[in-house]
Motif scaffolding. Sequence first.
Motif, PDB file in Angstrom:
ATOM      1  N   LYS A   1      99.295 -30.037  15.280  1.00 26.08           N
ATOM      2  CA  LYS A   1      98.847 -30.645  14.034  1.00 26.08           C
ATOM      3  C   LYS A   1      99.828 -31.712  13.564  1.00 26.08           C
ATOM      4  O   LYS A   1     101.044 -31.554  13.690  1.00 26.08           O
ATOM      5  CB  LYS A   1      98.693 -29.574  12.943  1.00 26.08           C
ATOM      6  CG  LYS A   1      97.763 -28.424  13.326  1.00 26.08           C
ATOM      7  CD  LYS A   1      96.361 -28.906  13.628  1.00 26.08           C
ATOM      8  CE  LYS A   1      95.433 -27.732  13.974  1.00 26.08           C
ATOM      9  NZ  LYS A   1      94.080 -28.194  14.387  1.00 26.08           N
ATOM     10  N   ALA A   2      99.297 -32.798  13.016  1.00 19.31           N
ATOM     11  CA  ALA A   2     100.114 -33.864  12.432  1.00 19.31           C
ATOM     12  C   ALA A   2      99.187 -34.806  11.692  1.00 19.31           C
ATOM     13  O   ALA A   2      97.958 -34.806  11.903  1.00 19.31           O
ATOM     14  CB  ALA A   2     100.894 -34.611  13.506  1.00 19.31           C
ATOM     15  N   ASP A   3      99.770 -35.641  10.827  1.00 21.39           N
ATOM     16  CA  ASP A   3      98.957 -36.647  10.129  1.00 21.39           C
ATOM     17  C   ASP A   3      98.359 -37.638  11.111  1.00 21.39           C
ATOM     18  O   ASP A   3      97.230 -38.109  10.924  1.00 21.39           O
ATOM     19  CB  ASP A   3      99.817 -37.401   9.108  1.00 21.39           C
ATOM     20  CG  ASP A   3     100.321 -36.515   7.991  1.00 21.39           C
ATOM     21  OD1 ASP A   3      99.691 -35.468   7.732  1.00 21.39           O
ATOM     22  OD2 ASP A   3     101.349 -36.862   7.375  1.00 21.39           O
ATOM     23  N   ALA A   4      99.125 -37.986  12.143  1.00 22.99           N
ATOM     24  CA  ALA A   4      98.647 -38.924  13.159  1.00 22.99           C
ATOM     25  C   ALA A   4      98.923 -38.342  14.533  1.00 22.99           C
ATOM     26  O   ALA A   4     100.076 -38.024  14.855  1.00 22.99           O
ATOM     27  CB  ALA A   4      99.338 -40.278  13.013  1.00 22.99           C
ATOM     28  N   ARG A   5      97.881 -38.179  15.326  1.00 30.48           N
ATOM     29  CA  ARG A   5      98.012 -37.666  16.697  1.00 30.48           C
ATOM     30  C   ARG A   5      97.532 -38.768  17.635  1.00 30.48           C
ATOM     31  O   ARG A   5      96.356 -39.154  17.603  1.00 30.48           O
ATOM     32  CB  ARG A   5      97.204 -36.387  16.875  1.00 30.48           C
ATOM     33  CG  ARG A   5      97.639 -35.265  15.942  1.00 30.48           C
ATOM     34  CD  ARG A   5      96.899 -33.974  16.237  1.00 30.48           C
ATOM     35  NE  ARG A   5      95.457 -34.123  16.036  1.00 30.48           N
ATOM     36  CZ  ARG A   5      94.554 -33.218  16.406  1.00 30.48           C
ATOM     37  NH1 ARG A   5      94.952 -32.102  17.021  1.00 30.48           N
ATOM     38  NH2 ARG A   5      93.271 -33.406  16.181  1.00 30.48           N
ATOM     39  N   ILE A   6      98.462 -39.259  18.448  1.00 32.32           N
ATOM     40  CA  ILE A   6      98.210 -40.478  19.214  1.00 32.32           C
ATOM     41  C   ILE A   6      98.481 -40.216  20.693  1.00 32.32           C
ATOM     42  O   ILE A   6      99.578 -39.791  21.067  1.00 32.32           O
ATOM     43  CB  ILE A   6      99.114 -41.622  18.716  1.00 32.32           C
ATOM     44  CG1 ILE A   6      98.857 -41.888  17.229  1.00 32.32           C
ATOM     45  CG2 ILE A   6      98.885 -42.887  19.529  1.00 32.32           C
ATOM     46  CD1 ILE A   6      99.944 -42.694  16.553  1.00 32.32           C
ATOM     47  N   LEU A   7      97.490 -40.466  21.528  1.00 36.73           N
ATOM     48  CA  LEU A   7      97.637 -40.377  22.970  1.00 36.73           C
ATOM     49  C   LEU A   7      97.696 -41.797  23.516  1.00 36.73           C
ATOM     50  O   LEU A   7      96.800 -42.602  23.278  1.00 36.73           O
ATOM     51  CB  LEU A   7      96.484 -39.595  23.592  1.00 36.73           C
ATOM     52  CG  LEU A   7      96.561 -39.361  25.101  1.00 36.73           C
ATOM     53  CD1 LEU A   7      96.105 -37.949  25.461  1.00 36.73           C
ATOM     54  CD2 LEU A   7      95.699 -40.382  25.847  1.00 36.73           C
ATOM     55  N   LEU A   8      98.769 -42.114  24.216  1.00 35.43           N
ATOM     56  CA  LEU A   8      98.944 -43.461  24.759  1.00 35.43           C
ATOM     57  C   LEU A   8      98.183 -43.587  26.070  1.00 35.43           C
ATOM     58  O   LEU A   8      98.339 -42.765  26.969  1.00 35.43           O
ATOM     59  CB  LEU A   8     100.425 -43.750  24.972  1.00 35.43           C
ATOM     60  CG  LEU A   8     101.331 -43.590  23.746  1.00 35.43           C
ATOM     61  CD1 LEU A   8     102.762 -43.959  24.095  1.00 35.43           C
ATOM     62  CD2 LEU A   8     100.829 -44.415  22.578  1.00 35.43           C
ATOM     63  N   ALA A   9      97.355 -44.635  26.136  1.00 31.93           N
ATOM     64  CA  ALA A   9      96.524 -44.833  27.327  1.00 31.93           C
ATOM     65  C   ALA A   9      96.372 -46.326  27.592  1.00 31.93           C
ATOM     66  O   ALA A   9      95.957 -47.065  26.693  1.00 31.93           O
ATOM     67  CB  ALA A   9      95.149 -44.196  27.136  1.00 31.93           C
ATOM     68  N   PRO A  10      96.704 -46.800  28.796  1.00 26.17           N
ATOM     69  CA  PRO A  10      96.548 -48.220  29.115  1.00 26.17           C
ATOM     70  C   PRO A  10      95.117 -48.717  28.962  1.00 26.17           C
ATOM     71  O   PRO A  10      94.894 -49.911  28.745  1.00 26.17           O
ATOM     72  CB  PRO A  10      97.013 -48.299  30.576  1.00 26.17           C
ATOM     73  CG  PRO A  10      97.908 -47.133  30.761  1.00 26.17           C
ATOM     74  CD  PRO A  10      97.335 -46.051  29.905  1.00 26.17           C
TER      75      PRO A  10
END
Length: 241
Positions: A162-171
């Motif tokens: 859990k977090a305010d912003a959950r970001i998966l980096l993807a090209p």
Amino acid sequence: MAIPRFYCPGADFAPGAKIILPEEARHHAGRVLRMRAGDIAALFDGQGHECTGPIAFEGKDATIDVQTVTEPAVESPVEITLVQALVSPEKMDWIVEKAVETGVSHIVVVPALRSMTKLSGERLGKRLAHWESVIVSACSQSGRTHVPDIVFVTFAQALELKADARILLAPSAGNPPKLEGARSFVLAVGPEGGFDSTEIQAAVDAGWQCALIGPRVLRTETAGIVAVTLVNAAVGDYRLS
């Protein structure tokens, strides 16, 4: 010259106290740094406190006579969790060290579908212990007073963070990450070759952002550190002027 710093969890950080250094810290102070009686050292407890005082050597022990106790403002103002897909040992060591230096609060290691390195059982336990040592060393060097934790979980378990912003980096993503207004972040970085399309879809289905942080493809050991730096710059922890 910077004052040597040693990790001393659970100690009584109070002016006038005498603290016995843990064995590893004692060895490093006496045998590696060649410190002499009276040299000033700093201790941190991993919970935000730091103390300083002269070192003394008594038989097999090394002690610090506490003179000052402080709570330095060195931690990032936001909570950052780095989810790093498992990669080679050399790259993982570098990633863990730099994640600590840049202010990450938690490190979560996951086996991704494209991870070439595999860990389980006794090997996993030894590797986690090694990473914990890397973390303490990086805290000592960088001046941090909180010691980040590190865990090994499945990718599915990581998606539940859990977090305010959950970001998966993807090209393959077309949009930059949305950072505005968030005070806690989870940043996920894939192995060499990135996350598999099924993993990316699972993240989207779980409500994560899939984001691209620049026009160039970054290596796995670079992407997470760049993303953490962007977060810290966005919240004012890193300043250009």
